[in-house]
Design a protein around this motif. Sequence first.
Motif, PDB file in Angstrom:
ATOM      1  N   PRO A  50      24.558 -35.680  28.973  1.00 45.16           N
ATOM      2  CA  PRO A  50      25.105 -36.435  30.109  1.00 45.16           C
ATOM      3  C   PRO A  50      26.143 -37.467  29.678  1.00 45.16           C
ATOM      4  CG  PRO A  50      22.739 -36.199  30.334  1.00 45.16           C
ATOM      5  CD  PRO A  50      23.082 -35.699  28.960  1.00 45.16           C
ATOM      6  N   LEU A  51      25.870 -38.195  28.600  1.00 44.15           N
ATOM      7  CA  LEU A  51      26.821 -39.213  28.134  1.00 44.15           C
ATOM      8  C   LEU A  51      28.122 -38.579  27.674  1.00 44.15           C
ATOM      9  CD1 LEU A  51      24.492 -41.618  26.106  1.00 44.15           C
ATOM     10  CD2 LEU A  51      25.181 -41.752  28.506  1.00 44.15           C
ATOM     11  N   ALA A  52      28.014 -37.470  26.943  1.00 46.70           N
ATOM     12  CA  ALA A  52      29.226 -36.810  26.452  1.00 46.70           C
ATOM     13  C   ALA A  52      30.116 -36.363  27.612  1.00 46.70           C
ATOM     14  CB  ALA A  52      28.852 -35.614  25.574  1.00 46.70           C
ATOM     15  N   LEU A  53      29.506 -35.821  28.650  1.00 48.52           N
ATOM     16  CA  LEU A  53      30.282 -35.339  29.796  1.00 48.52           C
ATOM     17  C   LEU A  53      30.880 -36.495  30.593  1.00 48.52           C
ATOM     18  CD1 LEU A  53      27.945 -32.442  30.957  1.00 48.52           C
ATOM     19  CD2 LEU A  53      30.135 -32.244  29.767  1.00 48.52           C
ATOM     20  N   TRP A  54      30.109 -37.566  30.781  1.00 44.61           N
ATOM     21  CA  TRP A  54      30.653 -38.719  31.504  1.00 44.61           C
ATOM     22  C   TRP A  54      31.780 -39.372  30.720  1.00 44.61           C
ATOM     23  CZ3 TRP A  54      24.933 -40.324  32.414  1.00 44.61           C
ATOM     24  CH2 TRP A  54      24.442 -39.639  33.519  1.00 44.61           C
ATOM     25  N   HIS A  55      31.609 -39.515  29.401  1.00 46.28           N
ATOM     26  CA  HIS A  55      32.666 -40.117  28.594  1.00 46.28           C
ATOM     27  C   HIS A  55      33.924 -39.253  28.613  1.00 46.28           C
ATOM     28  CE1 HIS A  55      29.596 -42.625  26.099  1.00 46.28           C
ATOM     29  NE2 HIS A  55      30.002 -43.258  27.179  1.00 46.28           N
ATOM     30  N   HIS A  56      33.756 -37.949  28.580  1.00 37.97           N
ATOM     31  CA  HIS A  56      34.913 -37.062  28.671  1.00 37.97           C
ATOM     32  C   HIS A  56      35.645 -37.269  29.992  1.00 37.97           C
ATOM     33  CE1 HIS A  56      37.063 -33.308  29.637  1.00 37.97           C
ATOM     34  NE2 HIS A  56      37.229 -33.188  28.341  1.00 37.97           N
ATOM     35  N   ASP A 104      28.161 -33.523  40.300  1.00 41.51           N
ATOM     36  CA  ASP A 104      28.463 -32.191  39.794  1.00 41.51           C
ATOM     37  C   ASP A 104      27.930 -32.012  38.375  1.00 41.51           C
ATOM     38  OD1 ASP A 104      29.823 -29.631  40.246  1.00 41.51           O
ATOM     39  OD2 ASP A 104      31.179 -30.289  38.650  1.00 41.51           O
ATOM     40  N   ILE A 105      28.149 -33.029  37.538  1.00 45.27           N
ATOM     41  CA  ILE A 105      27.672 -32.968  36.159  1.00 45.27           C
ATOM     42  C   ILE A 105      26.146 -32.931  36.115  1.00 45.27           C
ATOM     43  CG2 ILE A 105      27.492 -34.333  34.034  1.00 45.27           C
ATOM     44  CD1 ILE A 105      30.398 -35.237  34.586  1.00 45.27           C
ATOM     45  N   VAL A 106      25.506 -33.757  36.925  1.00 47.89           N
ATOM     46  CA  VAL A 106      24.039 -33.826  36.933  1.00 47.89           C
ATOM     47  C   VAL A 106      23.436 -32.530  37.454  1.00 47.89           C
ATOM     48  CG1 VAL A 106      22.052 -34.941  38.035  1.00 47.89           C
ATOM     49  CG2 VAL A 106      23.895 -36.328  37.059  1.00 47.89           C
ATOM     50  N   ASP A 107      23.919 -32.055  38.605  1.00 50.12           N
ATOM     51  CA  ASP A 107      23.268 -30.922  39.277  1.00 50.12           C
ATOM     52  C   ASP A 107      23.573 -29.574  38.629  1.00 50.12           C
ATOM     53  OD1 ASP A 107      22.092 -32.586  41.135  1.00 50.12           O
ATOM     54  OD2 ASP A 107      23.765 -32.443  42.543  1.00 50.12           O
ATOM     55  N   ARG A 108      24.797 -29.380  38.172  1.00 55.23           N
ATOM     56  CA  ARG A 108      25.193 -28.060  37.691  1.00 55.23           C
ATOM     57  C   ARG A 108      24.996 -27.874  36.192  1.00 55.23           C
ATOM     58  NH1 ARG A 108      30.988 -26.534  39.930  1.00 55.23           N
ATOM     59  NH2 ARG A 108      30.339 -24.539  39.010  1.00 55.23           N
ATOM     60  N   ILE A 109      24.933 -28.965  35.452  1.00 50.74           N
ATOM     61  CA  ILE A 109      24.864 -28.836  33.993  1.00 50.74           C
ATOM     62  C   ILE A 109      23.617 -29.505  33.414  1.00 50.74           C
ATOM     63  CG2 ILE A 109      26.056 -29.290  31.817  1.00 50.74           C
ATOM     64  CD1 ILE A 109      28.682 -29.374  33.440  1.00 50.74           C
ATOM     65  N   CYS A 110      23.453 -30.804  33.695  1.00 52.16           N
ATOM     66  CA  CYS A 110      22.422 -31.573  32.995  1.00 52.16           C
ATOM     67  C   CYS A 110      21.009 -31.206  33.425  1.00 52.16           C
ATOM     68  CB  CYS A 110      22.668 -33.065  33.178  1.00 52.16           C
ATOM     69  SG  CYS A 110      24.219 -33.617  32.432  1.00 52.16           S
ATOM     70  N   LEU A 111      20.748 -31.210  34.711  1.00 54.24           N
ATOM     71  CA  LEU A 111      19.384 -30.906  35.157  1.00 54.24           C
ATOM     72  C   LEU A 111      18.912 -29.519  34.717  1.00 54.24           C
ATOM     73  CD1 LEU A 111      19.156 -32.518  38.719  1.00 54.24           C
ATOM     74  CD2 LEU A 111      17.970 -33.216  36.634  1.00 54.24           C
ATOM     75  N   PRO A 112      19.726 -28.463  34.873  1.00 56.72           N
ATOM     76  CA  PRO A 112      19.249 -27.155  34.400  1.00 56.72           C
ATOM     77  C   PRO A 112      18.925 -27.130  32.912  1.00 56.72           C
ATOM     78  CG  PRO A 112      21.110 -26.883  35.897  1.00 56.72           C
ATOM     79  CD  PRO A 112      21.002 -28.358  35.613  1.00 56.72           C
ATOM     80  N   LEU A 113      19.721 -27.810  32.090  1.00 51.87           N
ATOM     81  CA  LEU A 113      19.472 -27.806  30.659  1.00 51.87           C
ATOM     82  C   LEU A 113      18.287 -28.697  30.291  1.00 51.87           C
ATOM     83  CD1 LEU A 113      22.993 -27.886  28.975  1.00 51.87           C
ATOM     84  CD2 LEU A 113      21.218 -26.141  28.714  1.00 51.87           C
ATOM     85  N   LEU A 114      18.209 -29.878  30.887  1.00 53.40           N
ATOM     86  CA  LEU A 114      17.166 -30.825  30.511  1.00 53.40           C
ATOM     87  C   LEU A 114      15.792 -30.357  30.949  1.00 53.40           C
ATOM     88  CD1 LEU A 114      18.961 -34.201  31.428  1.00 53.40           C
ATOM     89  CD2 LEU A 114      18.495 -33.339  29.120  1.00 53.40           C
ATOM     90  N   THR A 115      15.714 -29.655  32.047  1.00 52.82           N
ATOM     91  CA  THR A 115      14.402 -29.303  32.605  1.00 52.82           C
ATOM     92  C   THR A 115      13.978 -27.874  32.309  1.00 52.82           C
ATOM     93  OG1 THR A 115      15.419 -28.668  34.722  1.00 52.82           O
ATOM     94  CG2 THR A 115      14.655 -30.941  34.494  1.00 52.82           C
ATOM     95  N   LEU A 142      13.569 -32.317  23.264  1.00 51.23           N
ATOM     96  CA  LEU A 142      14.936 -31.898  23.566  1.00 51.23           C
ATOM     97  C   LEU A 142      15.796 -31.957  22.306  1.00 51.23           C
ATOM     98  CD1 LEU A 142      15.492 -33.892  26.874  1.00 51.23           C
ATOM     99  CD2 LEU A 142      15.322 -31.404  26.674  1.00 51.23           C
ATOM    100  N   PRO A 143      16.601 -30.930  22.044  1.00 48.81           N
ATOM    101  CA  PRO A 143      17.584 -31.046  20.968  1.00 48.81           C
ATOM    102  C   PRO A 143      18.494 -32.242  21.221  1.00 48.81           C
ATOM    103  CG  PRO A 143      17.419 -28.783  21.734  1.00 48.81           C
ATOM    104  CD  PRO A 143      16.636 -29.620  22.709  1.00 48.81           C
ATOM    105  N   ASP A 144      18.905 -32.886  20.150  1.00 49.08           N
ATOM    106  CA  ASP A 144      19.664 -34.126  20.282  1.00 49.08           C
ATOM    107  C   ASP A 144      20.935 -33.936  21.106  1.00 49.08           C
ATOM    108  OD1 ASP A 144      19.919 -36.976  19.474  1.00 49.08           O
ATOM    109  OD2 ASP A 144      21.737 -36.254  18.486  1.00 49.08           O
ATOM    110  N   ARG A 145      21.634 -32.839  20.895  1.00 45.64           N
ATOM    111  CA  ARG A 145      22.891 -32.623  21.619  1.00 45.64           C
ATOM    112  C   ARG A 145      22.652 -32.410  23.114  1.00 45.64           C
ATOM    113  NH1 ARG A 145      24.302 -30.191  16.628  1.00 45.64           N
ATOM    114  NH2 ARG A 145      26.196 -31.124  15.732  1.00 45.64           N
ATOM    115  N   ILE A 146      21.548 -31.779  23.459  1.00 48.60           N
ATOM    116  CA  ILE A 146      21.235 -31.604  24.875  1.00 48.60           C
ATOM    117  C   ILE A 146      20.811 -32.936  25.491  1.00 48.60           C
ATOM    118  CG2 ILE A 146      19.607 -30.546  26.495  1.00 48.60           C
ATOM    119  CD1 ILE A 146      19.689 -28.048  24.833  1.00 48.60           C
TER     120      ILE A 146
END
Length: 226
Positions: free
Chosen positions: A191-197, A212-223, A183-187
């Motif tokens: 999750p941490l960047a979005l939660w901290h924001h 919302d963050i996990v299902d709509r953004i993080c899981l699609p990118l991470l997997t 995984l690229p480092d930023r990807i």
Amino acid sequence: MITFSAAARATVGRPSGMRIAPGPVQCWVGMSEHSDPARATRRSGEELREAILDAVLCELFERGYAGLTFDGIAQRAHTSKPVIYRRYATRAQLVLDALVRRAPADLPSASAGDLRTDLMELGLALGSRFEQIGITTVRRLIADVDDDLLPQLAELAAAPAEAALQRVLDAARARGELGPEPLPDRIAKLPLALWHHEMLFIGHVDEAAVADIVDRICLPLLTRRV
């Protein structure tokens, strides 16, 4: 939950002259071994540091960051302001040292069995830790921290969370939930960047926001497999 030293915990159950401070952390203030002025003058090293840091947390959660003073800390720790100033030059140094020292070890350490559940548990645990410290304290600390204190701020906010997230990703890769490419480092840290924001700019992160963050953004990118 943020913890206190053995000396502070020893005051629990002593009814005389004791009160429980309001707020997310319980501070026991009253008759203890630190209340004896003769004993207080003999304290040094780690024993004195423990008393000061316990006093910082109690003052912080009773009075807030703006109301935290060296006078109040010295009085509660049964020491003097010069003693504290020899160790800490600023209020931000005091608060950071106390929070790093007492940071709750409550981030998930084992996988629940799937990536989504692990990310949800981590996001909620970070939100709970953030709420214990408080949005006002976090924002004022960020404003007061200089370059010399940045490593301590990272130790409090970033390092434990990054280590916990890495455990989540390692477990997911071992189960085959992640793609074959690194995984690229930023990807990986998204999750941490979005939660901290969410914490810093919204003021809290609840279960709906984590989902919302996990299902709509993080899981699609991470997997993703490309």
